[in-house]
Design a protein around this motif. Structure first.
Motif, PDB file in Angstrom:
ATOM      1  N   PHE A 196      26.391  68.325 -31.612  1.00  0.00           N
ATOM      2  CA  PHE A 196      26.729  69.008 -30.352  1.00  0.00           C
ATOM      3  C   PHE A 196      26.624  70.531 -30.451  1.00  0.00           C
ATOM      4  O   PHE A 196      26.915  71.239 -29.505  1.00  0.00           O
ATOM      5  CB  PHE A 196      28.162  68.648 -29.922  1.00  0.00           C
ATOM      6  CG  PHE A 196      28.399  67.185 -29.736  1.00  0.00           C
ATOM      7  CD1 PHE A 196      27.634  66.447 -28.845  1.00  0.00           C
ATOM      8  CD2 PHE A 196      29.382  66.522 -30.453  1.00  0.00           C
ATOM      9  CE1 PHE A 196      27.840  65.089 -28.670  1.00  0.00           C
ATOM     10  CE2 PHE A 196      29.592  65.166 -30.286  1.00  0.00           C
ATOM     11  CZ  PHE A 196      28.824  64.453 -29.395  1.00  0.00           C
ATOM     12  N   LYS A 197      26.249  71.021 -31.626  1.00  0.00           N
ATOM     13  CA  LYS A 197      26.383  72.477 -31.824  1.00  0.00           C
ATOM     14  C   LYS A 197      25.507  73.304 -30.885  1.00  0.00           C
ATOM     15  O   LYS A 197      25.842  74.433 -30.569  1.00  0.00           O
ATOM     16  CB  LYS A 197      26.147  72.856 -33.288  1.00  0.00           C
ATOM     17  CG  LYS A 197      24.753  72.695 -33.789  1.00  0.00           C
ATOM     18  CD  LYS A 197      24.712  73.113 -35.247  1.00  0.00           C
ATOM     19  CE  LYS A 197      23.328  72.820 -35.783  1.00  0.00           C
ATOM     20  NZ  LYS A 197      23.326  72.646 -37.213  1.00  0.00           N
ATOM     21  N   MET A 198      24.390  72.739 -30.418  1.00  0.00           N
ATOM     22  CA  MET A 198      23.497  73.506 -29.548  1.00  0.00           C
ATOM     23  C   MET A 198      24.174  73.926 -28.241  1.00  0.00           C
ATOM     24  O   MET A 198      23.809  74.914 -27.633  1.00  0.00           O
ATOM     25  CB  MET A 198      22.219  72.723 -29.229  1.00  0.00           C
ATOM     26  CG  MET A 198      21.382  72.384 -30.457  1.00  0.00           C
ATOM     27  SD  MET A 198      21.250  73.748 -31.624  1.00  0.00           S
ATOM     28  CE  MET A 198      20.162  74.822 -30.754  1.00  0.00           C
ATOM     29  N   PHE A 199      25.132  73.118 -27.795  1.00  0.00           N
ATOM     30  CA  PHE A 199      25.782  73.533 -26.536  1.00  0.00           C
ATOM     31  C   PHE A 199      27.298  73.725 -26.689  1.00  0.00           C
ATOM     32  O   PHE A 199      28.023  73.873 -25.708  1.00  0.00           O
ATOM     33  CB  PHE A 199      25.479  72.551 -25.396  1.00  0.00           C
ATOM     34  CG  PHE A 199      25.968  71.156 -25.650  1.00  0.00           C
ATOM     35  CD1 PHE A 199      27.245  70.793 -25.305  1.00  0.00           C
ATOM     36  CD2 PHE A 199      25.122  70.210 -26.213  1.00  0.00           C
ATOM     37  CE1 PHE A 199      27.696  69.513 -25.536  1.00  0.00           C
ATOM     38  CE2 PHE A 199      25.564  68.930 -26.445  1.00  0.00           C
ATOM     39  CZ  PHE A 199      26.861  68.573 -26.108  1.00  0.00           C
ATOM     40  N   CYS A 200      27.761  73.748 -27.934  1.00  0.00           N
ATOM     41  CA  CYS A 200      29.215  73.881 -28.157  1.00  0.00           C
ATOM     42  C   CYS A 200      29.653  75.346 -28.015  1.00  0.00           C
ATOM     43  O   CYS A 200      29.112  76.229 -28.678  1.00  0.00           O
ATOM     44  CB  CYS A 200      29.558  73.357 -29.543  1.00  0.00           C
ATOM     45  SG  CYS A 200      31.277  73.644 -29.984  1.00  0.00           S
ATOM     46  N   GLU A 201      30.622  75.566 -27.150  1.00  0.00           N
ATOM     47  CA  GLU A 201      31.126  76.929 -26.908  1.00  0.00           C
ATOM     48  C   GLU A 201      31.711  77.536 -28.183  1.00  0.00           C
ATOM     49  O   GLU A 201      31.514  78.706 -28.477  1.00  0.00           O
ATOM     50  CB  GLU A 201      32.231  76.906 -25.838  1.00  0.00           C
ATOM     51  CG  GLU A 201      31.773  76.429 -24.470  1.00  0.00           C
ATOM     52  CD  GLU A 201      30.825  77.399 -23.813  1.00  0.00           C
ATOM     53  OE1 GLU A 201      30.948  78.602 -24.097  1.00  0.00           O
ATOM     54  OE2 GLU A 201      29.946  76.957 -23.049  1.00  0.00           O
ATOM     55  N   TYR A 202      32.451  76.728 -28.922  1.00  0.00           N
ATOM     56  CA  TYR A 202      33.087  77.209 -30.154  1.00  0.00           C
ATOM     57  C   TYR A 202      32.025  77.662 -31.152  1.00  0.00           C
ATOM     58  O   TYR A 202      32.142  78.719 -31.755  1.00  0.00           O
ATOM     59  CB  TYR A 202      33.924  76.060 -30.737  1.00  0.00           C
ATOM     60  CG  TYR A 202      34.675  76.381 -32.006  1.00  0.00           C
ATOM     61  CD1 TYR A 202      36.011  76.796 -31.958  1.00  0.00           C
ATOM     62  CD2 TYR A 202      34.090  76.234 -33.254  1.00  0.00           C
ATOM     63  CE1 TYR A 202      36.719  77.058 -33.121  1.00  0.00           C
ATOM     64  CE2 TYR A 202      34.793  76.494 -34.424  1.00  0.00           C
ATOM     65  CZ  TYR A 202      36.100  76.903 -34.350  1.00  0.00           C
ATOM     66  OH  TYR A 202      36.795  77.156 -35.508  1.00  0.00           O
ATOM     67  N   PHE A 203      30.965  76.864 -31.292  1.00  0.00           N
ATOM     68  CA  PHE A 203      29.895  77.205 -32.244  1.00  0.00           C
ATOM     69  C   PHE A 203      29.165  78.464 -31.800  1.00  0.00           C
ATOM     70  O   PHE A 203      28.854  79.330 -32.609  1.00  0.00           O
ATOM     71  CB  PHE A 203      28.924  76.026 -32.377  1.00  0.00           C
ATOM     72  CG  PHE A 203      27.871  76.251 -33.430  1.00  0.00           C
ATOM     73  CD1 PHE A 203      28.195  76.255 -34.771  1.00  0.00           C
ATOM     74  CD2 PHE A 203      26.539  76.494 -33.068  1.00  0.00           C
ATOM     75  CE1 PHE A 203      27.242  76.479 -35.743  1.00  0.00           C
ATOM     76  CE2 PHE A 203      25.575  76.724 -34.045  1.00  0.00           C
ATOM     77  CZ  PHE A 203      25.931  76.714 -35.381  1.00  0.00           C
ATOM     78  N   LYS A 204      28.917  78.578 -30.492  1.00  0.00           N
ATOM     79  CA  LYS A 204      28.231  79.777 -29.973  1.00  0.00           C
ATOM     80  C   LYS A 204      29.049  81.023 -30.315  1.00  0.00           C
ATOM     81  O   LYS A 204      28.514  82.043 -30.721  1.00  0.00           O
ATOM     82  CB  LYS A 204      28.083  79.684 -28.448  1.00  0.00           C
ATOM     83  CG  LYS A 204      26.913  78.848 -28.019  1.00  0.00           C
ATOM     84  CD  LYS A 204      26.771  78.911 -26.509  1.00  0.00           C
ATOM     85  CE  LYS A 204      26.220  77.623 -25.971  1.00  0.00           C
ATOM     86  NZ  LYS A 204      26.503  77.404 -24.560  1.00  0.00           N
ATOM     87  N   ASN A 205      30.366  80.924 -30.174  1.00  0.00           N
ATOM     88  CA  ASN A 205      31.211  82.082 -30.503  1.00  0.00           C
ATOM     89  C   ASN A 205      31.223  82.376 -31.987  1.00  0.00           C
ATOM     90  O   ASN A 205      31.283  83.531 -32.379  1.00  0.00           O
ATOM     91  CB  ASN A 205      32.639  81.846 -30.002  1.00  0.00           C
ATOM     92  CG  ASN A 205      32.701  81.944 -28.490  1.00  0.00           C
ATOM     93  OD1 ASN A 205      31.917  82.656 -27.870  1.00  0.00           O
ATOM     94  ND2 ASN A 205      33.606  81.189 -27.883  1.00  0.00           N
ATOM     95  N   LEU A 206      31.137  81.329 -32.822  1.00  0.00           N
ATOM     96  CA  LEU A 206      31.084  81.543 -34.277  1.00  0.00           C
ATOM     97  C   LEU A 206      29.847  82.350 -34.640  1.00  0.00           C
ATOM     98  O   LEU A 206      29.890  83.227 -35.481  1.00  0.00           O
ATOM     99  CB  LEU A 206      30.968  80.188 -34.996  1.00  0.00           C
ATOM    100  CG  LEU A 206      32.207  79.402 -35.341  1.00  0.00           C
ATOM    101  CD1 LEU A 206      31.822  78.193 -36.195  1.00  0.00           C
ATOM    102  CD2 LEU A 206      33.210  80.252 -36.115  1.00  0.00           C
ATOM    103  N   GLU A 207      28.740  82.017 -33.973  1.00  0.00           N
ATOM    104  CA  GLU A 207      27.475  82.689 -34.285  1.00  0.00           C
ATOM    105  C   GLU A 207      27.511  84.167 -33.950  1.00  0.00           C
ATOM    106  O   GLU A 207      26.789  84.960 -34.524  1.00  0.00           O
ATOM    107  CB  GLU A 207      26.342  81.998 -33.530  1.00  0.00           C
ATOM    108  CG  GLU A 207      25.959  80.670 -34.138  1.00  0.00           C
ATOM    109  CD  GLU A 207      24.612  80.215 -33.650  1.00  0.00           C
ATOM    110  OE1 GLU A 207      24.407  80.257 -32.420  1.00  0.00           O
ATOM    111  OE2 GLU A 207      23.766  79.848 -34.483  1.00  0.00           O
ATOM    112  N   LYS A 208      28.364  84.507 -32.951  1.00  0.00           N
ATOM    113  CA  LYS A 208      28.432  85.915 -32.521  1.00  0.00           C
ATOM    114  C   LYS A 208      29.203  86.767 -33.528  1.00  0.00           C
ATOM    115  O   LYS A 208      29.104  87.970 -33.532  1.00  0.00           O
ATOM    116  CB  LYS A 208      29.141  86.006 -31.163  1.00  0.00           C
ATOM    117  CG  LYS A 208      28.263  85.568 -30.021  1.00  0.00           C
ATOM    118  CD  LYS A 208      29.029  85.742 -28.733  1.00  0.00           C
ATOM    119  CE  LYS A 208      28.445  84.850 -27.650  1.00  0.00           C
ATOM    120  NZ  LYS A 208      29.419  84.528 -26.624  1.00  0.00           N
ATOM    121  N   ILE A 209      30.061  86.082 -34.357  1.00  0.00           N
ATOM    122  CA  ILE A 209      30.915  86.863 -35.271  1.00  0.00           C
ATOM    123  C   ILE A 209      30.084  87.474 -36.405  1.00  0.00           C
ATOM    124  O   ILE A 209      29.251  86.816 -36.986  1.00  0.00           O
ATOM    125  CB  ILE A 209      32.035  85.961 -35.863  1.00  0.00           C
ATOM    126  CG1 ILE A 209      32.933  85.482 -34.720  1.00  0.00           C
ATOM    127  CG2 ILE A 209      32.866  86.708 -36.879  1.00  0.00           C
ATOM    128  CD1 ILE A 209      33.899  84.388 -35.103  1.00  0.00           C
TER     129      ILE A 209
END
Ligand code: SF4
Length: 209
Positions: A196-209
């Protein structure tokens, strides 16, 4: 939406999630085990359930025990004193008002001491009545993925009922719990292994860190 539930179920089963280890079908045992699980980690709940059910099979068996006896049996769970008291009161009510059976509707279940929406929904969904039981796993994961944006479990339940067709409701809790126990863990979720990582909000935010 079927694929979300099916994918979570597959991951949970493949990774031997504890939620699939022992599936209870007796409504009384489902009620007791859901009650013991509140504010308690899965492993602790599992131990307490095993110990209690080695002695207790029906409400009448609980009435043969004192609150202290029950407390000892459910030792590993949090809030054992309150839970022991509630279990005894519930057993009394079930024997007195329902012939030793568990009521089949949300309203009557919610009147039992210590029974909130999560526990009541777990029980009725095990009875085959469509319901979504929102526990900590369901609430966390639904928000992480971005299916809902909610603060409280009751809001999550309402939103998920809007999103998922009724025929999937009763599968949601176990699917989310199994997925949460094995991959989307509360701390350090295994995002790199997650479909689910392609559309997971939590994962998207992790990538921004
Ligand atoms: S990407 Fe990470 S946070 Fe998102 S659902 Fe998967 S495991 Fe959970």
């Amino acid at each position: 939406m079927d694929w979300i539930v099916e994918t979570m179920e597959r991951i949970g089963r493949e990774r031997n999630a504890p939620v699939y280890k022992k599936i209870l079908d007796d409504p009384f045992m489902v009620l007791v085990s859901a009650l013991l699980s509140t504010r308690t980690r899965d492993e602790q709940t599992h131990k307490a359930v095993e110990r209690l059910f080695s002695v207790v099979k029906k409400p009448e068996d609980i009435l043969k025990l004192s609150e202290k006896d029950i407390e000892k049996l459910i030792e590993p769970v949090g809030f054992k004193r309150v839970k022991a008291r509630n279990l005894r009161k519930i057993a009394e009510i079930l024997v007195r008002d329902y012939g030793g059976r568990v009521p089949r509707n949300l309203e009557d279940l919610l009147k039992l001491p210590g029974v909130g929406r999560k526990v009541a929904n777990i029980v009725i969904s095990h009875m085959g009545i469509p319901a979504i039981a929102v526990d900590t796993h369901v609430h966390r994961i639904a928000n992480r993925i971005g299916l809902v944006k909610t603060e409280k479990p009751e809001e999550t339940e309402k939103e998920l009922k809007r999103i998922f067709p009724k025929e999937l409701w009763s599968r949601l809790n176990r699917a989310f719990v199994g997925f949460g126990q094995t991959l989307c863990k509360p701390i350090k979720p295994l995002c790199n292994e997650c479909p689910f990582k392609m559309f997971c909000e939590y994962f998207k935010n992790l990538e921004k860190i």
